[in-house]
Scaffold this motif. Sequence first.
Motif, PDB file in Angstrom:
ATOM      1  N   TRP A  74     -60.019  12.256  -3.162  1.00  0.00           N
ATOM      2  CA  TRP A  74     -58.819  13.067  -3.423  1.00  0.00           C
ATOM      3  C   TRP A  74     -58.030  12.563  -4.641  1.00  0.00           C
ATOM      4  O   TRP A  74     -57.436  13.366  -5.364  1.00  0.00           O
ATOM      5  CB  TRP A  74     -57.937  13.180  -2.169  1.00  0.00           C
ATOM      6  CG  TRP A  74     -57.324  11.919  -1.653  1.00  0.00           C
ATOM      7  CD1 TRP A  74     -57.872  11.039  -0.763  1.00  0.00           C
ATOM      8  CD2 TRP A  74     -56.041  11.386  -1.993  1.00  0.00           C
ATOM      9  NE1 TRP A  74     -57.009   9.993  -0.533  1.00  0.00           N
ATOM     10  CE2 TRP A  74     -55.887  10.186  -1.264  1.00  0.00           C
ATOM     11  CE3 TRP A  74     -55.013  11.809  -2.822  1.00  0.00           C
ATOM     12  CZ2 TRP A  74     -54.739   9.404  -1.352  1.00  0.00           C
ATOM     13  CZ3 TRP A  74     -53.866  11.037  -2.913  1.00  0.00           C
ATOM     14  CH2 TRP A  74     -53.736   9.843  -2.190  1.00  0.00           C
ATOM     15  N   LEU A  75     -58.075  11.264  -4.888  1.00  0.00           N
ATOM     16  CA  LEU A  75     -57.361  10.754  -6.075  1.00  0.00           C
ATOM     17  C   LEU A  75     -57.985  11.284  -7.363  1.00  0.00           C
ATOM     18  O   LEU A  75     -57.311  11.391  -8.394  1.00  0.00           O
ATOM     19  CB  LEU A  75     -57.368   9.224  -6.075  1.00  0.00           C
ATOM     20  CG  LEU A  75     -56.401   8.593  -5.071  1.00  0.00           C
ATOM     21  CD1 LEU A  75     -56.711   7.114  -4.879  1.00  0.00           C
ATOM     22  CD2 LEU A  75     -54.948   8.777  -5.511  1.00  0.00           C
ATOM     23  N   PHE A  76     -59.262  11.648  -7.285  1.00  0.00           N
ATOM     24  CA  PHE A  76     -59.961  12.223  -8.439  1.00  0.00           C
ATOM     25  C   PHE A  76     -59.149  13.369  -9.074  1.00  0.00           C
ATOM     26  O   PHE A  76     -59.000  13.471 -10.284  1.00  0.00           O
ATOM     27  CB  PHE A  76     -61.347  12.727  -7.984  1.00  0.00           C
ATOM     28  CG  PHE A  76     -61.891  13.886  -8.773  1.00  0.00           C
ATOM     29  CD1 PHE A  76     -62.298  13.713 -10.087  1.00  0.00           C
ATOM     30  CD2 PHE A  76     -61.982  15.147  -8.209  1.00  0.00           C
ATOM     31  CE1 PHE A  76     -62.786  14.793 -10.825  1.00  0.00           C
ATOM     32  CE2 PHE A  76     -62.471  16.225  -8.931  1.00  0.00           C
ATOM     33  CZ  PHE A  76     -62.867  16.045 -10.243  1.00  0.00           C
ATOM     34  N   PHE A  77     -58.573  14.207  -8.220  1.00  0.00           N
ATOM     35  CA  PHE A  77     -57.832  15.369  -8.727  1.00  0.00           C
ATOM     36  C   PHE A  77     -56.598  14.907  -9.512  1.00  0.00           C
ATOM     37  O   PHE A  77     -56.298  15.419 -10.583  1.00  0.00           O
ATOM     38  CB  PHE A  77     -57.410  16.282  -7.565  1.00  0.00           C
ATOM     39  CG  PHE A  77     -58.577  16.928  -6.871  1.00  0.00           C
ATOM     40  CD1 PHE A  77     -58.957  18.218  -7.200  1.00  0.00           C
ATOM     41  CD2 PHE A  77     -59.303  16.256  -5.901  1.00  0.00           C
ATOM     42  CE1 PHE A  77     -60.036  18.827  -6.572  1.00  0.00           C
ATOM     43  CE2 PHE A  77     -60.377  16.850  -5.262  1.00  0.00           C
ATOM     44  CZ  PHE A  77     -60.751  18.134  -5.596  1.00  0.00           C
ATOM     45  N   GLY A  78     -55.913  13.931  -8.951  1.00  0.00           N
ATOM     46  CA  GLY A  78     -54.739  13.387  -9.645  1.00  0.00           C
ATOM     47  C   GLY A  78     -55.151  12.684 -10.929  1.00  0.00           C
ATOM     48  O   GLY A  78     -54.461  12.777 -11.949  1.00  0.00           O
ATOM     49  N   ASP A  79     -56.288  12.003 -10.900  1.00  0.00           N
ATOM     50  CA  ASP A  79     -56.752  11.286 -12.096  1.00  0.00           C
ATOM     51  C   ASP A  79     -56.977  12.269 -13.247  1.00  0.00           C
ATOM     52  O   ASP A  79     -56.564  12.011 -14.378  1.00  0.00           O
ATOM     53  CB  ASP A  79     -58.056  10.529 -11.791  1.00  0.00           C
ATOM     54  CG  ASP A  79     -57.817   9.326 -10.875  1.00  0.00           C
ATOM     55  OD1 ASP A  79     -56.643   8.989 -10.625  1.00  0.00           O
ATOM     56  OD2 ASP A  79     -58.811   8.730 -10.411  1.00  0.00           O
ATOM     57  N   VAL A  80     -57.629  13.393 -12.951  1.00  0.00           N
ATOM     58  CA  VAL A  80     -57.879  14.375 -14.008  1.00  0.00           C
ATOM     59  C   VAL A  80     -56.546  14.952 -14.495  1.00  0.00           C
ATOM     60  O   VAL A  80     -56.289  15.051 -15.702  1.00  0.00           O
ATOM     61  CB  VAL A  80     -58.798  15.519 -13.510  1.00  0.00           C
ATOM     62  CG1 VAL A  80     -58.955  16.591 -14.580  1.00  0.00           C
ATOM     63  CG2 VAL A  80     -60.160  14.976 -13.081  1.00  0.00           C
ATOM     64  N   GLN A  81     -55.682  15.314 -13.551  1.00  0.00           N
ATOM     65  CA  GLN A  81     -54.458  16.022 -13.926  1.00  0.00           C
ATOM     66  C   GLN A  81     -53.417  15.112 -14.593  1.00  0.00           C
ATOM     67  O   GLN A  81     -52.646  15.570 -15.422  1.00  0.00           O
ATOM     68  CB  GLN A  81     -53.853  16.690 -12.680  1.00  0.00           C
ATOM     69  CG  GLN A  81     -54.735  17.820 -12.150  1.00  0.00           C
ATOM     70  CD  GLN A  81     -54.181  18.424 -10.872  1.00  0.00           C
ATOM     71  OE1 GLN A  81     -53.904  17.712  -9.904  1.00  0.00           O
ATOM     72  NE2 GLN A  81     -54.007  19.731 -10.858  1.00  0.00           N
ATOM     73  N   ALA A  82     -53.419  13.840 -14.216  1.00  0.00           N
ATOM     74  CA  ALA A  82     -52.397  12.946 -14.778  1.00  0.00           C
ATOM     75  C   ALA A  82     -52.898  12.155 -15.974  1.00  0.00           C
ATOM     76  O   ALA A  82     -52.117  11.742 -16.818  1.00  0.00           O
ATOM     77  CB  ALA A  82     -51.914  11.976 -13.702  1.00  0.00           C
TER      78      ALA A  82
END
Length: 467
Positions: free
Chosen positions: A252-260
């Motif tokens: 789930w952190l993957f999504f934040g990594d891409v977006q941030a």
Amino acid sequence: MSSKFPDHFLWGGAVAANQVEGAYQTDGKGLSTSDLQPQGIFGAVTPRVDGDSGIKDVAIDFYHRYPQDIALFAEMGFKCLRTSIAWTRIFPQGDEETPNEAGLAFYDRLFDEMAKYGIQPLITLSHYEMPYGLAKKYGGWGNRKTIGFFERYARTVFERYKHKVKHWLTFNEINMSLHAPFTGVGLPEGSSKSEIYQAIHHQLVASAKAVKACHEIVPEGKIGNMLLGGILYPLSCRPEDLLETQRQNRDWLFFGDVQARGGYPAYMKRYFRENGIQVEITAEDQQALRETIDFISFSYYMSGCVTTDETQNETARANILNMVPNPHLASSEWGWQIDPIGLRYLLNVLYDRYQKPLFIVENGLGAKDRIEADGSINDDYRINYLNDHLVQVAEAIDDGVEVMGYTSWGPIDLVSASKAEMSKRYGFIYVDRDDEGNGSLERRRKKSFYWYRDVIQSNGNSLKDQG
Ligand code: BG6
């Protein structure tokens, strides 16, 4: 406890169009994917039959009753209200050239009503729904064309509301597509991992394009992502458990990594390779992803555990992410494990990782409420849950984490997402409606209504330290 919350902390509540508005065909609205899921976000996709109505068709009739509801939020002192725009009110099928004026006018009225009381809107562009027309005709987010349809929708609402809405979110719980692909990306059950990740990739590109559009169009606008903050702990201190926990948290952190951070994290290459996942990522996509969000927003209800011990296969009851239960925590009536300290931990994890302001845009306790003979609803269980979580938010602020605000989930009872129930109530305000759709829809203040009013009024000073 003296207040640790900053002066301009955005206290409030959060709802979503498909869980409160009802009026599912009013003023030209098209059918959304949510309108085809009468049993909730994990339920079967059910074709609509004329006259056949699921509970969401009316929901709590916020579409018509919003002036009364906003007045009640104002009475609690809300500084902020999070809701979503139903994409299908603006582009009923999703692929129209021009927007539906009646739909746009509804949100003008809603935002004007909020402005009367100084309540700032925090608006999610897509909360667990998209036009069903796009899912049917184009295969939802599996199709690159959907990026363009979404960008047109985002630009339309930014232009229209740029002077009324300063805080925006792109996709609600974007990581849920891994668990509920139709809800998240409009793909049918049984889609392959490659298809799901391709659709997710398109959605991430669309999110970045919306971020860019917001930066161009909305003066002083701020836009964030929205993650389901499903933080996981290792069940034991075995190194294998720790490593597996890191891997699952990265899901789930993957999504934040891409977006941030503006691109795919290194660990995804190995994950894709080892799982035979093929995703087309063009140079133009990579360029688009560089536009990053201004803040991180997330929901937090519970934590869970991970183990590599195959004899331990119990999962928390009704726990949406099938986490392994933590033996040290109690659970809600729906089996969601209650972990206030986990919220402090999560805030620190996210701040350490991204160094961007954080916004808690969902947190709360779903519970059955009882109306006493004198008409009161004494929801001390909800007060305790929220109090204990907010105490931990204060601790995280003291740790140095920048927290913009807190919008508790469902400040007014609404239709639950996972099972489309009314009986799973989160509100400070009770709504007279049951799971079968019976009831007057009358609103009634619960004990927690007055408790939250005091919390906001005292900027958190009235919170009680945990025993
Ligand atoms: C989040 C969603 O997953 O949790 C909301 O963003 C949802 O839409 C909330 O309502 C609580 O889940 P549930 O199933 O209790 O409504």
